[in-house]
Design a protein around this motif. Structure first.
Motif, short mmCIF file in Angstrom:
data_model
loop_
_atom_site.label_atom_id
_atom_site.label_comp_id
_atom_site.label_asym_id
_atom_site.label_seq_id
_atom_site.Cartn_x
_atom_site.Cartn_y
_atom_site.Cartn_z
N MET A 130 0.84 -1.21 0.00
CA MET A 130 0.00 0.00 0.00
C MET A 130 0.87 1.26 0.00
O MET A 130 0.56 2.23 -0.69
N ALA A 131 1.97 1.23 0.75
CA ALA A 131 2.87 2.38 0.80
C ALA A 131 3.51 2.63 -0.57
O ALA A 131 3.63 3.77 -1.01
N VAL A 132 3.92 1.54 -1.24
CA VAL A 132 4.50 1.67 -2.58
C VAL A 132 3.48 2.26 -3.54
O VAL A 132 3.78 3.21 -4.28
N ALA A 133 2.28 1.73 -3.52
CA ALA A 133 1.22 2.23 -4.41
C ALA A 133 0.93 3.71 -4.14
O ALA A 133 0.82 4.51 -5.08
N ASP A 134 0.85 4.07 -2.87
CA ASP A 134 0.58 5.48 -2.52
C ASP A 134 1.70 6.40 -2.96
O ASP A 134 1.45 7.49 -3.49
N ARG A 135 2.95 5.96 -2.74
CA ARG A 135 4.10 6.79 -3.10
C ARG A 135 4.12 7.06 -4.60
O ARG A 135 4.27 8.21 -5.04
N TYR A 136 3.96 6.01 -5.40
CA TYR A 136 4.00 6.19 -6.85
C TYR A 136 2.77 6.95 -7.34
O TYR A 136 2.86 7.75 -8.28
N GLN A 137 1.62 6.74 -6.71
CA GLN A 137 0.42 7.47 -7.13
C GLN A 137 0.61 8.96 -6.92
O GLN A 137 0.20 9.77 -7.74
N HIS A 138 1.26 9.32 -5.82
CA HIS A 138 1.54 10.74 -5.57
C HIS A 138 2.45 11.31 -6.66
O HIS A 138 2.20 12.40 -7.18
N MET A 139 3.50 10.58 -7.04
CA MET A 139 4.40 11.05 -8.09
C MET A 139 3.67 11.14 -9.43
O MET A 139 3.87 12.10 -10.18
N ILE A 140 2.83 10.16 -9.72
CA ILE A 140 2.07 10.16 -10.97
C ILE A 140 1.11 11.34 -10.99
O ILE A 140 1.01 12.06 -11.99
N ASP A 141 0.40 11.56 -9.89
CA ASP A 141 -0.55 12.66 -9.82
C ASP A 141 0.14 14.01 -9.99
O ASP A 141 -0.36 14.89 -10.71
N THR A 142 1.29 14.17 -9.36
CA THR A 142 2.05 15.42 -9.48
C THR A 142 2.49 15.64 -10.92
O THR A 142 2.34 16.75 -11.47
N SER A 143 3.01 14.61 -11.55
CA SER A 143 3.44 14.72 -12.95
C SER A 143 2.25 14.98 -13.87
O SER A 143 2.36 15.74 -14.83
N GLN A 144 1.12 14.36 -13.57
CA GLN A 144 -0.08 14.57 -14.39
C GLN A 144 -0.56 16.01 -14.29
O GLN A 144 -0.95 16.62 -15.29
N LYS A 145 -0.51 16.58 -13.09
CA LYS A 145 -0.89 18.00 -12.93
C LYS A 145 0.05 18.89 -13.72
O LYS A 145 -0.39 19.84 -14.38
N ASP A 146 1.36 18.60 -13.64
CA ASP A 146 2.33 19.37 -14.41
C ASP A 146 2.06 19.23 -15.91
O ASP A 146 2.12 20.21 -16.66
N LEU A 147 1.77 18.02 -16.34
CA LEU A 147 1.49 17.75 -17.75
C LEU A 147 0.25 18.51 -18.20
O LEU A 147 0.25 19.14 -19.27
N ASP A 148 -0.80 18.49 -17.40
CA ASP A 148 -2.01 19.24 -17.73
C ASP A 148 -1.74 20.73 -17.86
O ASP A 148 -2.21 21.39 -18.79
N ARG A 149 -0.92 21.26 -16.94
CA ARG A 149 -0.57 22.68 -16.98
C ARG A 149 0.22 23.00 -18.24
O ARG A 149 -0.04 24.00 -18.93
N LEU A 150 1.18 22.13 -18.58
CA LEU A 150 1.98 22.35 -19.79
C LEU A 150 1.11 22.32 -21.05
O LEU A 150 1.31 23.12 -21.97
N ARG A 151 0.18 21.40 -21.10
CA ARG A 151 -0.72 21.33 -22.26
C ARG A 151 -1.60 22.57 -22.35
O ARG A 151 -1.84 23.07 -23.46
N GLN A 152 -2.05 23.07 -21.21
CA GLN A 152 -2.85 24.30 -21.22
C GLN A 152 -2.00 25.48 -21.69
O GLN A 152 -2.47 26.31 -22.47
N ASP A 153 -0.75 25.54 -21.21
CA ASP A 153 0.15 26.60 -21.63
C ASP A 153 0.40 26.53 -23.14
O ASP A 153 0.38 27.56 -23.82
N ARG A 154 0.63 25.33 -23.65
CA ARG A 154 0.86 25.15 -25.09
C ARG A 154 -0.36 25.62 -25.88
O ARG A 154 -0.23 26.33 -26.88
#
Length: 77
Positions: A47-71
């Motif tokens: 569960m800790a592994v899943a949570d840790r990676y989900q946090h990193m994925i979510d953070t990267s996804q937010k960054d990706l969404d922002r970059l796409r909006q900027d583009r």
């Protein structure tokens, strides 16, 4: 954008790899109190592994969404 997409795929692969290794480890737990305790410990670790990676994925996804909006904004769409 490509870098963030790559990061997300990398995090997903690493998460899946770690979870698969823990699942294999969990298969060694025996039908005893010690085995049950070890199995619960591995489940908690999974569960800790899943949570840790989900946090990193979510953070990267937010960054990706922002970059796409900027583009899109810069392209005048």
């Amino acid at each position: 954008i490509r870098s963030k997409e790559s990061d997300i795929r990398k995090y997903q692969r690493k998460r899946d790899s770690e979870l698969a290794a823990l699942k294999r480890k969990k298969g060694f737990a025996t039908n005893s109190l010690a085995g049950a305790t070890w199995e619960q410990s591995i489940s908690t670790e999974m569960m800790a592994v899943a949570d840790r990676y989900q946090h990193m994925i979510d953070t990267s996804q937010k960054d990706l969404d922002r970059l796409r909006q900027d583009r899109k904004r810069l392209a005048g769409d």
